[in-house]
Design a protein around this motif. Structure first.
Motif, PDB file in Angstrom:
ATOM      1  N   GLU A   1       0.809  -1.217   0.000  1.00  0.00           N
ATOM      2  CA  GLU A   1       0.000   0.000   0.000  1.00  0.00           C
ATOM      3  C   GLU A   1       0.840   1.265   0.000  1.00  0.00           C
ATOM      4  OE1 GLU A   1      -0.077  -2.186   2.501  1.00  0.00           O
ATOM      5  OE2 GLU A   1      -1.949  -3.308   2.276  1.00  0.00           O
ATOM      6  N   ARG A   2       2.133   1.134  -0.284  1.00  0.00           N
ATOM      7  CA  ARG A   2       2.988   2.316  -0.114  1.00  0.00           C
ATOM      8  C   ARG A   2       2.611   3.460  -1.039  1.00  0.00           C
ATOM      9  NH1 ARG A   2       8.586   0.015  -2.609  1.00  0.00           N
ATOM     10  NH2 ARG A   2       7.680  -1.936  -1.969  1.00  0.00           N
ATOM     11  N   HIS A   3       1.916   3.153  -2.141  1.00  0.00           N
ATOM     12  CA  HIS A   3       1.623   4.217  -3.095  1.00  0.00           C
ATOM     13  C   HIS A   3       0.309   4.924  -2.807  1.00  0.00           C
ATOM     14  CE1 HIS A   3       5.002   2.692  -5.346  1.00  0.00           C
ATOM     15  NE2 HIS A   3       4.476   1.494  -5.265  1.00  0.00           N
ATOM     16  N   GLY A   4      -0.360   4.517  -1.732  1.00  0.00           N
ATOM     17  CA  GLY A   4      -1.567   5.219  -1.336  1.00  0.00           C
ATOM     18  C   GLY A   4      -2.770   4.854  -2.173  1.00  0.00           C
ATOM     19  N   ASP A   5      -2.975   5.593  -3.263  1.00  0.00           N
ATOM     20  CA  ASP A   5      -4.204   5.402  -4.035  1.00  0.00           C
ATOM     21  C   ASP A   5      -4.203   4.128  -4.875  1.00  0.00           C
ATOM     22  OD1 ASP A   5      -2.161   6.455  -5.477  1.00  0.00           O
ATOM     23  OD2 ASP A   5      -3.426   7.710  -6.749  1.00  0.00           O
ATOM     24  N   VAL A   6      -3.033   3.629  -5.242  1.00  0.00           N
ATOM     25  CA  VAL A   6      -2.973   2.389  -6.028  1.00  0.00           C
ATOM     26  C   VAL A   6      -2.260   1.319  -5.196  1.00  0.00           C
ATOM     27  CG1 VAL A   6      -2.146   1.310  -8.140  1.00  0.00           C
ATOM     28  CG2 VAL A   6      -2.908   3.683  -8.195  1.00  0.00           C
ATOM     29  N   VAL A   7      -2.918   0.203  -5.024  1.00  0.00           N
ATOM     30  CA  VAL A   7      -2.340  -0.867  -4.211  1.00  0.00           C
ATOM     31  C   VAL A   7      -1.819  -1.967  -5.133  1.00  0.00           C
ATOM     32  CG1 VAL A   7      -2.812  -2.587  -2.431  1.00  0.00           C
ATOM     33  CG2 VAL A   7      -3.908  -0.345  -2.326  1.00  0.00           C
ATOM     34  N   VAL A   8      -0.592  -2.395  -4.874  1.00  0.00           N
ATOM     35  CA  VAL A   8      -0.013  -3.470  -5.669  1.00  0.00           C
ATOM     36  C   VAL A   8      -0.283  -4.793  -4.960  1.00  0.00           C
ATOM     37  CG1 VAL A   8       2.127  -4.431  -6.597  1.00  0.00           C
ATOM     38  CG2 VAL A   8       1.793  -1.953  -6.548  1.00  0.00           C
ATOM     39  N   VAL A   9      -0.847  -5.769  -5.659  1.00  0.00           N
ATOM     40  CA  VAL A   9      -1.084  -7.075  -5.049  1.00  0.00           C
ATOM     41  C   VAL A   9      -0.370  -8.166  -5.841  1.00  0.00           C
ATOM     42  CG1 VAL A   9      -3.259  -6.550  -3.902  1.00  0.00           C
ATOM     43  CG2 VAL A   9      -3.293  -7.289  -6.254  1.00  0.00           C
ATOM     44  N   ARG A  10      -0.048  -9.241  -5.151  1.00  0.00           N
ATOM     45  CA  ARG A  10       0.739 -10.312  -5.780  1.00  0.00           C
ATOM     46  C   ARG A  10      -0.002 -11.642  -5.635  1.00  0.00           C
ATOM     47  NH1 ARG A  10       4.599  -7.235  -2.526  1.00  0.00           N
ATOM     48  NH2 ARG A  10       5.789  -5.929  -3.962  1.00  0.00           N
ATOM     49  N   PRO A  11      -0.984 -11.870  -6.491  1.00  0.00           N
ATOM     50  CA  PRO A  11      -1.833 -13.059  -6.314  1.00  0.00           C
ATOM     51  C   PRO A  11      -1.145 -14.378  -6.648  1.00  0.00           C
ATOM     52  CG  PRO A  11      -2.428 -11.901  -8.318  1.00  0.00           C
ATOM     53  CD  PRO A  11      -1.387 -11.071  -7.643  1.00  0.00           C
ATOM     54  N   MET A  12       0.019 -14.333  -7.277  1.00  0.00           N
ATOM     55  CA  MET A  12       0.699 -15.585  -7.635  1.00  0.00           C
ATOM     56  C   MET A  12       1.675 -16.017  -6.553  1.00  0.00           C
ATOM     57  SD  MET A  12      -0.492 -16.408 -10.588  1.00  0.00           S
ATOM     58  CE  MET A  12       0.653 -17.614 -11.242  1.00  0.00           C
ATOM     59  N   ARG A  13       1.602 -15.410  -5.400  1.00  0.00           N
ATOM     60  CA  ARG A  13       2.666 -15.654  -4.431  1.00  0.00           C
ATOM     61  C   ARG A  13       2.601 -17.008  -3.733  1.00  0.00           C
ATOM     62  NH1 ARG A  13       2.226 -13.763   0.902  1.00  0.00           N
ATOM     63  NH2 ARG A  13       4.304 -12.898   0.761  1.00  0.00           N
ATOM     64  N   GLU A  14       1.576 -17.793  -3.992  1.00  0.00           N
ATOM     65  CA  GLU A  14       1.558 -19.156  -3.456  1.00  0.00           C
ATOM     66  C   GLU A  14       2.054 -20.169  -4.479  1.00  0.00           C
ATOM     67  OE1 GLU A  14       0.466 -20.819  -0.642  1.00  0.00           O
ATOM     68  OE2 GLU A  14      -0.236 -19.143   0.587  1.00  0.00           O
ATOM     69  N   HIS A  15       2.272 -19.735  -5.698  1.00  0.00           N
ATOM     70  CA  HIS A  15       2.673 -20.668  -6.752  1.00  0.00           C
ATOM     71  C   HIS A  15       4.191 -20.661  -6.909  1.00  0.00           C
ATOM     72  CE1 HIS A  15      -1.482 -19.513  -7.644  1.00  0.00           C
ATOM     73  NE2 HIS A  15      -1.612 -20.669  -8.251  1.00  0.00           N
ATOM     74  N   THR A  16       4.764 -21.859  -6.941  1.00  0.00           N
ATOM     75  CA  THR A  16       6.196 -21.912  -7.200  1.00  0.00           C
ATOM     76  C   THR A  16       6.426 -21.822  -8.714  1.00  0.00           C
ATOM     77  OG1 THR A  16       6.257 -24.296  -7.469  1.00  0.00           O
ATOM     78  CG2 THR A  16       6.535 -23.468  -5.237  1.00  0.00           C
ATOM     79  N   LEU A  17       7.646 -21.481  -9.071  1.00  0.00           N
ATOM     80  CA  LEU A  17       7.950 -21.378 -10.503  1.00  0.00           C
ATOM     81  C   LEU A  17       7.798 -22.720 -11.203  1.00  0.00           C
ATOM     82  CD1 LEU A  17      10.971 -18.957 -10.880  1.00  0.00           C
ATOM     83  CD2 LEU A  17       8.714 -18.773 -11.901  1.00  0.00           C
ATOM     84  N   LYS A  18       8.050 -23.779 -10.467  1.00  0.00           N
ATOM     85  CA  LYS A  18       7.883 -25.091 -11.078  1.00  0.00           C
ATOM     86  C   LYS A  18       6.416 -25.331 -11.423  1.00  0.00           C
ATOM     87  CE  LYS A  18       8.676 -29.996 -10.482  1.00  0.00           C
ATOM     88  NZ  LYS A  18       9.268 -31.072  -9.689  1.00  0.00           N
ATOM     89  N   GLU A  19       5.543 -24.992 -10.485  1.00  0.00           N
ATOM     90  CA  GLU A  19       4.114 -25.159 -10.764  1.00  0.00           C
ATOM     91  C   GLU A  19       3.694 -24.309 -11.953  1.00  0.00           C
ATOM     92  OE1 GLU A  19       3.431 -25.577  -6.024  1.00  0.00           O
ATOM     93  OE2 GLU A  19       2.020 -24.316  -7.076  1.00  0.00           O
ATOM     94  N   VAL A  20       4.197 -23.081 -11.972  1.00  0.00           N
ATOM     95  CA  VAL A  20       3.842 -22.175 -13.067  1.00  0.00           C
ATOM     96  C   VAL A  20       4.293 -22.764 -14.401  1.00  0.00           C
ATOM     97  CG1 VAL A  20       4.314 -19.908 -14.084  1.00  0.00           C
ATOM     98  CG2 VAL A  20       3.886 -20.102 -11.631  1.00  0.00           C
ATOM     99  N   ALA A  21       5.541 -23.226 -14.436  1.00  0.00           N
ATOM    100  CA  ALA A  21       6.069 -23.757 -15.693  1.00  0.00           C
ATOM    101  C   ALA A  21       5.278 -24.984 -16.149  1.00  0.00           C
ATOM    102  CB  ALA A  21       7.547 -24.113 -15.529  1.00  0.00           C
TER     103      ALA A  21
END
Lengths: 501, 101
Positions: free
Chosen positions: A290-310
């Motif tokens: 939330e550091r940017h105040g009006d725009v919030v950055v979220v990381r929805p892939m953070r439970e997926h490992t790169l192996k799973e993604v690949a």
């Protein structure tokens, strides 16, 4: 499928190690029927269908349990062409095409930043990549924005201002999100409608069009001047973030989703530590930023490992576009980022829970700026709250900052320090010495990590103008504030105070 | 004496950049005393296909950590990794998950 928690991981059948040769007798750990195709976590073999279900579930659960993204909210998907962000866009596509009960209900758009100039790609290669990118973007059917990194040279200084409130803690963030959602709805009701329909789909290029040669040259000059690959990576990330946020604000997106996977975040956590960004780990690697105040950055892939993604991308034909990055083909020790990646992945090869252990640590970090700093000035580049501690001269940070004029030091102290060189005899404005040196002016507004990084930039004049002018603005503001304070305190410094104001 | 094998070797995720940018290679492995396994395939690839910087693809006798191996679209961890014995018409895919490929 709902037990995503740690017990689930822990209780995964560990018994006899999976047979090493031949698949004939091995079954999926989930359905006990299917032929396994992928091993995830410590030795859990999944069949294709169960793997897909798990993958999709993780993505949706991540969005669901955070309760950050609201129905109808405009969300900008930051897509680099790489596997994780491609998979993310794909998940959103799938999520939107589901039947009503399970449908994702936010309104997505996609942004692509063309970093070709920073990575030294030839104009022909860039054009080819861009054509491929546009084709891929069109097939998503989402509104999209393909922006060249060169556009940082036409950003306004306001891109560095953190608008509005930053919420402290999750509860505050939740409220802030509700607020922004309500505002959003309101805007949509009045003038937002035509804005939404006009933007992009048919006019995807930003109004400025393709980058000019001069801008491309300026960008390559800037990146060529940076002495280390580590600093290049950091600079690229900084500029890219600014540009993405600018696009988000211009088009009314209140969330930005990035495709950081859990493997990537584990590497990032260790890299950030090594770069002196320890104070900001929670923002740099957390689910929401939330550091940017009006725009919030979220990381929805953070439970997926790169192996799973690949594996997912391969098994379900998720297209991605491979573009060379700054560190393509670079040796292992070329940068801190590269080294940390090799370190983590090699550990992971021997100890399969390395990534998850590091990643779980990042989950436990709490976003709490040092007491008294929460409302203080922000780092010019990474926008984190500056946790300047003037008294802390024993640390590297203290040693580094002690010679720079502090914005927060009491007036008398500042004047004492500045006095001999500029105020005495010359009759000049207080703090004129720091205004004369643009480098010091920028440096004093950076956090420790960004300062260390900027040391590898011999000439700050090559930075895009918005950074320099914002630095100047802030420093002028600080000086003016100081003058006002001096004036109010008056008395002993009477002559100096009135003379200058 | 193992008969010659015809296998498809594919590179993805940026690993192809070390192979002149060519993703798919249809190769014929010559007959040899020992049966062909992934371990010996890697040696063969290093000698015959790899164009540059072998250390970015191979480490020790295996692939560099961060590079995934799929045999006929299945995880090689299910198949015995380096010891998997190649069959005729197998397809072996190497996907780099490393940053920048």
């Amino acid at each position: 499928m709902c037990e995503m928690s740690e017990e689930y991981r822990e209780s995964a059948p560990k018994g006899p190690p999976p047979p090493r040769l031949g698949t004939g007798d091995q079954k999926c750990v989930k359905c006990k029927e299917g032929l396994p195709v992928v091993v995830i976590r410590a030795g859990d073999a999944f069949c294709r269908d169960c793997f897909k279900a798990l993958y999709v579930h993780k993505f949706r659960a991540m969005l669901g349990k955070s309760r950050l993204i609201f129905p109808g909210e405009k969300v900008l998907l930051a897509w680099s062409g790489g596997p994780s962000s491609s998979s993310m866009v794909w998940q959103v596509l799938e999520g939107l095409s589901r039947d009503s009960a399970k449908r994702l209900r936010f309104v997505p758009g996609v942004v692509y930043i063309d970093e070709g100039a920073a990575c030294g790609q030839s104009p022909e290669d860039r054009a080819r990549t861009l054509a491929e990118v546009k084709l891929a973007l069109q097939t998503t059917g989402f509104p999209w924005h393909a922006v060249a990194l060169e556009e940082v040279f036409s950003l306004p200084p306001s891109a560095l201002r953190c608008s509005a409130q930053e919420a402290a803690g999750t509860e505050g963030a939740y409220k802030a999100a509700v607020d922004s959602f309500l505002q959003q709805q309101h805007a949509l009701g009045t003038n937002g409608v035509e804005r939404q329909s006009q933007h992009c789909a048919q006019d995807p290029q930003s109004p400025t069009g393709p980058p000019t040669t001069a801008q491309t040259q300026a960008l390559s000059r800037l990146f060529d001047s940076v002495k280390t690959l580590t600093a290049k990576e950091e600079l690229l990330q900084t500029l890219r973030t600014h540009l993405i946020l600018h696009v988000a604000r211009n088009h009314g997106y209140s969330k930005v989703m990035t495709g950081d996977s859990c493997t990537r975040l584990a590497i990032k956590l260790m890299t950030s530590l090594a770069l002196g960004r320890g104070a900001f780990l929670a923002w740099d690697t957390g689910f929401s930023d939330e550091r940017h105040g009006d725009v919030v950055v979220v990381r929805p892939m953070r439970e997926h490992t790169l192996k799973e993604v690949a594996f997912y991308n391969r098994l379900f034909a998720v297209p991605s576009i491979c573009t060379p990055a700054l560190d393509t083909k670079a040796p292992e020790k070329a940068s801190i980022h590269r080294l940390m990646e090799a370190f983590i992945l090699r550990l992971q090869a021997q100890f399969p829970s390395t990534v998850s252990t590091v990643y779980r640590t990042s989950e436990k970090l709490v976003k709490a700026p040092r007491a008294g700093c929460a409302a203080g000035p922000r780092c010019l580049l990474c926008m984190c709250t500056l946790d300047v501690d003037t008294a802390d001269s024993a640390t590297a940070f203290g040693a580094q900052t002690s010679h720079l004029p502090q914005m927060q030091t009491p007036v008398t102290q500042a004047r004492a320090a500045a006095g001999p060189c500029c105020c005495a005899g010359m009759g000049g404005a207080p703090g004129c010495c720091k205004r004369e040196d643009p480098r010091a002016q920028v440096m004093e507004q950076l956090c420790y990590g960004c300062r260390v990084n900027m040391k590898d930039l011999p000439s700050l004049e090559l930075l895009p103008p918005y950074i320099l002018s914002e630095a100047q603005l802030r420093s002028q503001r600080a000086t003016a504030e100081q003058e006002i304070r001096e004036y109010l305190l008056g008395d002993s410094e009477d002559e100096a105070g009135t003379g200058e104001s | 004496m193992a008969a010659p094998l015809s296998v498809e070797v594919e590179f993805g995720g940026g690993a192809e950049l070390l192979f002149d940018g060519v993703k798919k290679h249809q190769v014929t492995l010559p007959g040899q005393e020992e049966p062909w396994d992934i371990r010996s395939l890697l040696v063969w690839i290093k000698k015959n296909l790899l164009k540059e910087r072998p250390e970015l693809f191979i480490q020790g006798d295996s692939v560099r950590p961060g590079i995934l191996v799929l045999v006929n679209d299945a995880d090689w961890e299910l198949l015995g990794e380096l010891d998997y014995q190649l069959q005729d018409q197998d397809s072996v895919l190497f996907i780099s998950t490393l940053h920048g490929g």
